[in-house]
Design a protein around this motif. Structure first.
Motif, PDB file in Angstrom:
ATOM      1  N   GLN A   3      -5.782  19.670 -31.848  1.00  0.00           N
ATOM      2  CA  GLN A   3      -6.313  19.283 -33.075  1.00  0.00           C
ATOM      3  C   GLN A   3      -6.776  17.773 -32.979  1.00  0.00           C
ATOM      4  O   GLN A   3      -5.940  17.047 -32.784  1.00  0.00           O
ATOM      5  CB  GLN A   3      -5.199  19.491 -34.086  1.00  0.00           C
ATOM      6  N   TYR A   5      -8.904  15.024 -35.730  1.00  0.00           N
ATOM      7  CA  TYR A   5      -9.179  14.743 -37.167  1.00  0.00           C
ATOM      8  C   TYR A   5     -10.390  13.511 -37.152  1.00  0.00           C
ATOM      9  O   TYR A   5     -10.102  12.640 -36.572  1.00  0.00           O
ATOM     10  CB  TYR A   5      -7.820  14.228 -37.696  1.00  0.00           C
ATOM     11  N   LYS A   6     -11.290  14.020 -37.706  1.00  0.00           N
ATOM     12  CA  LYS A   6     -12.605  13.461 -37.663  1.00  0.00           C
ATOM     13  C   LYS A   6     -12.792  12.428 -39.122  1.00  0.00           C
ATOM     14  O   LYS A   6     -13.435  11.448 -38.946  1.00  0.00           O
ATOM     15  CB  LYS A   6     -13.936  14.081 -37.289  1.00  0.00           C
ATOM     16  N   LYS A   7     -12.308  13.277 -40.199  1.00  0.00           N
ATOM     17  CA  LYS A   7     -12.662  12.560 -41.423  1.00  0.00           C
ATOM     18  C   LYS A   7     -11.207  12.554 -42.055  1.00  0.00           C
ATOM     19  O   LYS A   7     -10.690  13.448 -42.590  1.00  0.00           O
ATOM     20  CB  LYS A   7     -13.547  13.181 -42.189  1.00  0.00           C
ATOM     21  N   PRO A 104     -12.155  15.934 -50.641  1.00  0.00           N
ATOM     22  CA  PRO A 104     -12.179  16.749 -49.574  1.00  0.00           C
ATOM     23  C   PRO A 104     -13.334  17.553 -49.381  1.00  0.00           C
ATOM     24  O   PRO A 104     -14.045  17.683 -48.426  1.00  0.00           O
ATOM     25  CB  PRO A 104     -10.849  17.726 -49.609  1.00  0.00           C
ATOM     26  N   LYS A 105     -14.043  18.093 -50.470  1.00  0.00           N
ATOM     27  CA  LYS A 105     -15.118  18.954 -50.489  1.00  0.00           C
ATOM     28  C   LYS A 105     -16.179  17.802 -50.562  1.00  0.00           C
ATOM     29  O   LYS A 105     -17.226  18.281 -49.671  1.00  0.00           O
ATOM     30  CB  LYS A 105     -15.125  19.465 -51.909  1.00  0.00           C
ATOM     31  N   GLY A 108     -15.978  16.534 -46.572  1.00  0.00           N
ATOM     32  CA  GLY A 108     -15.772  17.305 -45.558  1.00  0.00           C
ATOM     33  C   GLY A 108     -14.501  16.616 -44.813  1.00  0.00           C
ATOM     34  O   GLY A 108     -14.442  16.624 -43.610  1.00  0.00           O
ATOM     35  N   ILE A 109     -13.579  16.564 -45.502  1.00  0.00           N
ATOM     36  CA  ILE A 109     -12.249  16.104 -44.983  1.00  0.00           C
ATOM     37  C   ILE A 109     -11.477  16.902 -44.218  1.00  0.00           C
ATOM     38  O   ILE A 109     -11.312  18.163 -44.658  1.00  0.00           O
ATOM     39  CB  ILE A 109     -11.193  15.486 -46.141  1.00  0.00           C
ATOM     40  N   ASP A 110     -10.835  16.665 -43.072  1.00  0.00           N
ATOM     41  CA  ASP A 110     -10.147  17.407 -42.343  1.00  0.00           C
ATOM     42  C   ASP A 110      -8.371  17.003 -42.332  1.00  0.00           C
ATOM     43  O   ASP A 110      -7.597  17.931 -41.837  1.00  0.00           O
ATOM     44  CB  ASP A 110     -10.664  17.833 -40.962  1.00  0.00           C
ATOM     45  N   LEU A 111      -8.479  15.764 -42.909  1.00  0.00           N
ATOM     46  CA  LEU A 111      -6.710  15.371 -42.887  1.00  0.00           C
ATOM     47  C   LEU A 111      -6.684  14.518 -44.181  1.00  0.00           C
ATOM     48  O   LEU A 111      -7.602  13.555 -44.205  1.00  0.00           O
ATOM     49  CB  LEU A 111      -6.495  14.684 -41.687  1.00  0.00           C
ATOM     50  N   CYS A 140      -7.140  21.443 -46.427  1.00  0.00           N
ATOM     51  CA  CYS A 140      -6.966  20.717 -45.173  1.00  0.00           C
ATOM     52  C   CYS A 140      -5.487  20.505 -44.617  1.00  0.00           C
ATOM     53  O   CYS A 140      -4.734  20.674 -45.702  1.00  0.00           O
ATOM     54  CB  CYS A 140      -8.030  19.545 -44.929  1.00  0.00           C
ATOM     55  N   ASP A 141      -5.416  19.699 -43.611  1.00  0.00           N
ATOM     56  CA  ASP A 141      -3.810  19.393 -43.457  1.00  0.00           C
ATOM     57  C   ASP A 141      -3.507  18.169 -44.199  1.00  0.00           C
ATOM     58  O   ASP A 141      -4.450  17.263 -44.668  1.00  0.00           O
ATOM     59  CB  ASP A 141      -3.896  19.000 -41.983  1.00  0.00           C
TER      60      ASP A 141
END
Length: 156
Positions: A3, A5-7, A104-105, A108-111, A140-141
């Motif tokens: 895993q 996390y980029k954003k 997040p929307k 484009g958040i992933d954490l 997301c996480d």
């Protein structure tokens, strides 16, 4: 599967819990070659038991100045540890929904990383916990960053 996390989104309010979450978000982003979106959310309404009243312009201006200063301090911290991928976002709204849903929307958040509240159990029941809401509603996480107890509390 590994895993990454980029954003990474982190909300700050000036508390030590939030700042610790930001510092750790920078390190997670560095390891993942990602970026940190740091936000300060200005609540536009003050809720009392009987009414919801809009806040005055003076309060909002003070909060905007404080928020911009706080976000700049975050950027400077990141710069001091040789990390430049920080986006500042000063937002108006309800902290819970902005952190859990809107940002997040938008980014484009992933954490999402949040600091653990300093509230006691009764305060959390009355005020609610941003972290608890974000954990339940985020797409997301979510990582809740805790702070080690200080020496005086651990000896009680």
């Amino acid at each position: 599967m590994e895993q990454t996390y980029k954003k990474i989104l982190v909300g700050v309010d000036g508390s030590e819990h939030a700042m610790e979450a930001f510092r750790k978000a920078v390190e997670v982003a560095r390891r993942n070659e990602g970026e940190v979106i740091v936000t300060m959310i200005i609540e536009q309404q003050m809720t009392t038991a009987l009414t919801v009243a809009p806040l005055g312009n003076e309060y909002i201006e003070e909060q905007m100045t404080y928020g911009n200063d706080l976000l700049e301090r975050c950027r400077l911290y990141a710069e001091s540890v040789n990390f430049s991928k920080v986006t500042k976002d000063l937002v108006f709204g309800q902290a819970k929904s902005v952190l859990a849903i809107e940002l997040p929307k938008k980014h484009g958040i992933d954490l999402i990383m949040v600091g653990q509240s300093g509230l006691n159990r009764v305060e959390t029941m009355m005020v609610g916990s941003v972290a608890n809401y974000v954990i339940r509603k985020a797409p997301c996480d979510v990582l809740v960053v805790t702070q080690p107890e200080n020496e005086s509390e651990s000896t009680k």
